[in-house]
Each structure stands twice: as structure tokens, then as C-alpha cells.
Design a protein around this motif. Structure first.
Motif, PDB file in Angstrom:
ATOM      1  N   LYS A  90      -5.248   3.202   2.915  1.00 43.23           N
ATOM      2  CA  LYS A  90      -4.622   1.985   3.449  1.00 43.23           C
ATOM      3  C   LYS A  90      -4.960   0.777   2.582  1.00 43.23           C
ATOM      4  O   LYS A  90      -4.085  -0.023   2.208  1.00 43.23           O
ATOM      5  CB  LYS A  90      -5.102   1.744   4.879  1.00 43.23           C
ATOM      6  CG  LYS A  90      -4.467   0.529   5.542  1.00 43.23           C
ATOM      7  CD  LYS A  90      -5.317  -0.026   6.666  1.00 43.23           C
ATOM      8  CE  LYS A  90      -6.479  -0.823   6.121  1.00 43.23           C
ATOM      9  NZ  LYS A  90      -7.210  -1.581   7.146  1.00 43.23           N
ATOM     10  N   LYS A  94      -2.321  -1.352   0.164  1.00 45.15           N
ATOM     11  CA  LYS A  94      -2.173  -2.783   0.422  1.00 45.15           C
ATOM     12  C   LYS A  94      -2.468  -3.584  -0.839  1.00 45.15           C
ATOM     13  O   LYS A  94      -1.748  -4.538  -1.182  1.00 45.15           O
ATOM     14  CB  LYS A  94      -3.124  -3.203   1.552  1.00 45.15           C
ATOM     15  CG  LYS A  94      -3.042  -4.682   1.905  1.00 45.15           C
ATOM     16  CD  LYS A  94      -4.012  -5.016   3.032  1.00 45.15           C
ATOM     17  CE  LYS A  94      -3.972  -6.505   3.352  1.00 45.15           C
ATOM     18  NZ  LYS A  94      -4.940  -6.857   4.429  1.00 45.15           N
ATOM     19  N   SER A  95      -3.516  -3.197  -1.559  1.00 47.39           N
ATOM     20  CA  SER A  95      -3.902  -3.905  -2.775  1.00 47.39           C
ATOM     21  C   SER A  95      -2.834  -3.774  -3.848  1.00 47.39           C
ATOM     22  O   SER A  95      -2.456  -4.765  -4.496  1.00 47.39           O
ATOM     23  CB  SER A  95      -5.236  -3.344  -3.292  1.00 47.39           C
ATOM     24  OG  SER A  95      -5.614  -3.962  -4.492  1.00 47.39           O
ATOM     25  N   SER A  98       0.383  -5.685  -2.756  1.00 48.01           N
ATOM     26  CA  SER A  98       0.172  -7.126  -2.858  1.00 48.01           C
ATOM     27  C   SER A  98       0.167  -7.577  -4.309  1.00 48.01           C
ATOM     28  O   SER A  98       0.761  -8.605  -4.659  1.00 48.01           O
ATOM     29  CB  SER A  98      -1.153  -7.506  -2.182  1.00 48.01           C
ATOM     30  OG  SER A  98      -1.434  -8.871  -2.361  1.00 48.01           O
TER      31      SER A  98
END
Length: 577
Positions: A90, A94-95, A98
Motif C-alpha cells: 500500500k 501510494k509513493s 504520488s
């Protein structure tokens, strides 16, 4: 180690859970070695004819208690350990998402590579931090506990003899680990290539069908698919060599244990019960030895994926500007140059634009018009010299900060596979029905809807495939207007519309945006004539600038091409009459 870098950045907060998992996994291995000892004692009592009903009951009852306790212990360590596998996936997704959205230039992204990172690589890293860590802990703890028990409570001589195959296992595991790493890297690169081909095929399916290129692209995909399959087979052949080898060497340990154990029994140094317990301990070694191989495989795969992930995110993020840009009061370029992909796009740009001005940028195809607008929109970097937005260096502003004050309508607009209304409201999700209706009128998209079988609730398909070129541009224009930014950038957005309709839309647009800054690139010089100032770009340099009238009087590039454009327009009117 690339996996350690990821641990330091994302997983240090879960260290207490890994410690809990370690403690309870140690407890689990200790519980594992107790039953063979009890069973061995019972067998010795049977062999000596000393077993009684109370003795049997006292020996068997603890086995039930150990089974129940073992269940609880396994649940605790597994829930503590495997949560990290999904947590890291997760966090990494997300990293990566982004970073891709906010920092890395889109032109540097290969969709197939990103898809492979998002799915395969991050999943592989997750497994390395779940089952991989379990394998590592099981190897260390399992070997330590079982070997200590075998040598202390049975026979250290038999233990040493039975471990004779272990050096061979360690040697083969090391060799297979190196080979697995190489095969993993090759397999991942093949998967990226396949994903890239599939992405191109799906996105360009209409164009491929129009030009009858189905077979050409199918051959490309089949070729990439075949290479992916071959790399996958080679990887699996290498990875699967380990388990047969471990099984063979453990069988060798069994044979040594039985043979040498029988000899020790004949000498009175070992009992039958102890030998049976010892063979059960060898069976317990099966998991640590197998786990050792799994750990090497998973570690090599995870490290290869972690290397790709860390390399993808290795580009330093764009420097953030502490000052927040609330409005665009001025735009200034001084001795500005722009290099994209090693090519000079803009050279020696010196201009200042004040708030509320309408600026037209004209010039030959490939002269740098789009590059200038893309730079102002934050889509490209690489500028040298002074480039200021409200006296703040543009290079120091992130895409997010620029997007708050700049609305950009590109030459080739992109739309999501949603309905028309949802695509328009991407610019302002809270827009009211009246606001949407107003931009539909200004962009003339409402007329397009009335004259077709489309409504605002019509799904436009992937990247607007159900729209014509003009409808595509009008939708993008409506979205840009709805954003209501201080600076509006239009990159040849009227190219798919007839000149009369385009001029009408543009006039209404300028009335709506009176007092704000609009910069538009165009090949329609009659449209450029309404601007306050016109910049003529030739080969990346501004060779003329001024009002329409002043440029006509100068009689250079702009005047010559404007007069030709005017003549062609008059000729067209005459033909229609």
C-alpha cells in the motif's frame, strides 16, 4: 541492499511487530521439538515393558495442550508478520503514484514500466517482506532450536553425521540465488516490454483499425508475449531446481541417521525411542532447509524489484517554493532558454506580460510555440535564465502550485473514459449547473450536443474516442474555462474548427475572461489579430513582437503571412458565393 533501503524509509515503524513475530515464532519452534521427545520416551517405555496407563495418559495429554497452544502462537506471529506484506504494498503504490503525478515529467514515463512496477514489482517486494521474512526467521530459529535439541537431548555424534549434506545445500543455494536474480531481472524487463506494447495497442486501437495495421501490431504483441513466456519459463526452471535438491539431500540425512543410529544402538549409546525422536527432528529440519531456499529466492526477486523501484524514484523531487502563488500579476522572461530531450526549443526569450493582456504566439510549425506554453503550465522543465511568475521563479514551483493559478488547454487534449459532464467538471468538481451551462455556451459545445445524438451524460470512451476532433477541443476548452484561473493557456485549440466558428468562440471567451491574462498559440493569423500583442516565434526565437497594426506596418514575416491568409479567406468567400 535495495530491500534494506525500502525498510528504512517505510517499515521502521513496524519493527515492534517484527520483534513480536520473532518471539512467537521462536516459541512455535520450541513447541515443535517437545512432542518428538515425549513420543521417544513413550516408545522407550514400551520397549522396556514399563509403560502404564497413568504413564501413557501423562505422556499423551500434554500433546493436546501443546497443539492448542501452538495454534494460538502461530496465529499471533502470522498476523504480526504478514500484515507488513500488505502494508508495504500500500505504501509503495501510494509513493509511486504520488511521485508520478506530482513530480516526474510525464514524457519520461513508460506506461508498461509503470504498470509492471505498480503490480508485479511492488507485489514481489511485499512477498519478500511477508513470506520472505518468515523464511529467514524460520531458517535461523528452526536450525538453532532443532540442532540444539538433537545434539543435547539425543546425540551430538548422530547430529554431526546427519548434517554432512548441509554444506552442499548451502553451496547450491548460493549458486541458485545468483542465477535467480539474473532471471528475475530479465523476466521483469520482458514483462515491462509486453505491458508497453499492450498499452500502445489499446490506446491506438482506432488508428490501428483505420490503417489496417492489426496484423502488424498483433505480431509485435505476440513477439513480446513469446519473449515474456520464455523468460518466465527460464525463471521457473531455475527457481524450481531448489526443492528437488533439498529433498534429495534430506533423504540422504535420513539414510545417515538410520544407518549410524542403528550402529549407536548396537553399542548402547542410543535407544530406539531416541532414534525415532531423532528422525522426527530431521523431519522438522525439512522446513528450515526449504525456508532457506525460499528466502534466497524471494530475497533475490525482491531485491531485483526493489532496485527497479528505487531507481524509478531516484530522481530528486522538484524543489518546492515556500511562497504560495495566489494570483498571476506578471510573467517575465529574461535571456531564457529551454532544452527538452537535449534539443534547444527556446532561445534568448526576453518578454514581460502584464496582468489582463491577451497574447498571441504565432510562427512556423516546430518553432517552439507549444514548448513555451508547456513550460508555463509546468509540464516540462529544463529552463535556463530568468523565468518568473508573479516574481517567483517558475522552476521552483511544483505542478500543483502552478495548476492552482494556470489553466492549460493543450493542442492534443486528453479526456477520461467518463461522460462529458464528468470530464468538464474535472476542472471544478463543485461547479454548479449554471456554471457548467455557461461554459458549454461559451465553448459552443452545447450546439454540438444539440446537433448530435450526444448529451452531457454520454460516455465518450477511452481518451474521447467517441468524439470528433472539434468536439474533443470544445470539451477541453469548456473544462479550461470552468477552472477560472488567472492565466489561461491555449495551444492551437481551434485547429479542428472552421475559422468563423472558432473566431466566434474566441471572442466570447475573451469577453468572459476580461481582466485576466490569456496566452494562445495559433496558426490562424486572423485570430491572432485580436490580441493586444503578438509574438512571432521562428526556430525558438522571438523575431517580432507588437500589436497587429504595428507588425503589419513593419512588413516582415507576420505581415506577409497575414496578407496571404486574408487573401485565401476572401477567395474562399468568393467560391462559396
Amino acid at each position: 541492499m535495495e530491500l534494506i533501503k525500502i525498510y528504512k524509509h517505510h517499515l521502521t515503524k513496524r519493527t515492534p511487530l517484527y520483534i513480536i513475530a520473532f518471539v512467537f515464532l521462536l516459541s512455535s519452534e520450541i513447541l515443535n521439538v517437545i512432542p518428538p521427545k515425549i513420543i521417544g520416551n513413550i516408545i522407550d517405555d514400551i520397549e522396556k515393558h514399563q509403560l502404564t496407563y497413568p504413564g501413557l495418559f501423562q505422556g499423551v495429554l500434554p500433546l493436546f495442550g501443546i497443539a492448542l497452544l501452538h495454534y494460538i502462537v502461530i496465529y499471533i506471529w502470522s498476523s504480526s508478520l504478514f500484515g507488513g506484506e500488505f502494508y508495504i504494498q500500500k505504501v509503495l503504490r501510494k509513493s509511486l503514484f504520488s511521485r508520478t503525478i506530482n513530480y516526474l515529467p510525464l514524457k519520461n514515463k513508460h506506461s508498461g514500466n509503470v504498470m509492471t512496477l505498480m503490480n508485479t514489482d511492488i507485489s514481489t517486494i511485499g512477498v519478500a517482506y511477508g513470506f520472505g521474512i518468515l523464511s529467514f526467521m524460520s531458517t535461523v530459529i528452526g536450525f538453532a532450536v532443532v540442532l540444539f535439541t538433537m545434539s543435547t537431548f539425543v546425540s551430538w555424534k548422530l547430529t554431526l553425521a546427519s548434517l554432512a549434506p548441509m554444506p552442499f545445500i548451502i553451496y547450491f543455494v548460493k549458486k541458485l540465488g545468483d542465477a535467480t536474480h539474473k532471471k528475475t531481472v530479465d523476466f521483469q524487463s520482458r514483462e515491462s516490454a509486453l505491458n508497453s506494447e499492450l498499452s500502445v495497442f489499446v490506446e491506438g486501437i482506432r488508428l490501428i483499425r483505420i490503417y489496417g495495421l492489426e496484423q502488424v501490431y498483433l505480431k509485435k504483441i505476440h513477439k513480446a508475449n513469446r519473449r515474456w513466456k520464455e523468460a518466465g519459463i527460464h525463471f521457473n526452471k531455475t527457481a524450481e531446481l531448489y526443492h528437488p535438491m533439498v529433498t534429495t539431500l534430506l533423504r540422504t540425512s535420513y539414510a545417515i541417521a538410520i544407518g549410524y543410529g542403528a550402529y549407536l544402538i548396537s553399542r548402547g549409546e542410543l535407544t530406539i525411542g531416541q532414534l525415532i525422536a531423532f528422525t522426527m527432528y530431521i523431519n522438522l529440519l525439512n522446513w528450515p532447509v526449504t525456508a532457506f531456499g525460499d528466502f534466497i529466492n524471494l530475497f533475490q526477486q525482491g531485491n531485483a524489484s526493489a532496485s527497479r523501484f528505487n531507481r524509478e524514484l531516484s530522481t530528486p523531487p522538484t524543489k518546492k517554493q515556500d511562497q504560495v502563488i495566489k494570483s498571476v500579476d506578471s510573467i517575465e522572461f529574461e535571456n531564457f532558454n529551454l532544452v527538452i530531450d537535449g534539443k534547444n526549443r527556446l532561445e534568448n526569450i526576453n518578454v514581460k506580460i502584464n496582468k489582463g493582456e491577451i497574447i498571441a504566439i504565432v510562427g512556423k510549425t516546430g518553432s517552439g510555440k507549444s514548448s513555451l506554453l508547456q513550460y508555463l503550465a509546468g509540464e516540462v522543465k529544463g529552463g535556463a535564465g530568468k523565468a518568473l511568475l508573479s516574481n517567483v521563479p517558475i522552476e521552483n514551483l511544483s505542478q500543483k502550485e502552478l495548476s492552482a493559478v494556470v489553466s492549460f488547454c493543450p493542442q492534443h487534449p486528453a479526456n477520461l473514459s467518463k461522460n462529458i459532464l464528468e470530464n468538464i467538471k474535472l476542472a471544478n468538481p463543485k461547479a454548479t449547473e449554471d456554471e457548467v451551462s455557461k461554459v458549454l455556451t461559451i465553448s459552443s459545445l452545447n450546439e454540438e450536443l444539440r446537433n448530435s445524438n450526444l448529451t452531457v451524460n454520454s460516455v465518450i470512451g477511452g481518451n474521447g474516442k467517441n468524439l470528433s476532433g472539434g468536439q474533443h477541443q470544445k470539451l477541453s476548452l469548456a473544462r479550461a474555462i470552468l477552472k477560472k484561473c488567472d492565466l489561461l493557456l491555449l495551444d492551437d485549440v481551434f485547429s479542428s474548427m472552421d475559422a468563423e466558428n472558432a473566431l466566434s468562440i474566441f471572442t466570447n471567451l475573451l469577453k468572459e475572461r476580461k481582466g485576466t491574462t490569456t496566452i494562445f498559440a495559433t496558426n490562424n493569423l486572423e485570430q491572432a489579430a485580436v490580441a493586444d500583442r503578438i509574438f512571432v516565434l521562428i526556430n525558438g526565437e522571438i523575431v517580432e513582437s507588437g500589436s497587429h497594426q504595428s507588425l503589419i506596418e513593419e512588413g516582415n514575416w507576420y505581415a506577409k503571412h497575414y496578407n496571404k491568409s486574408k487573401q485565401l479567406t476572401l477567395l474562399g468567400y468568393e467560391e462559396r458565393r
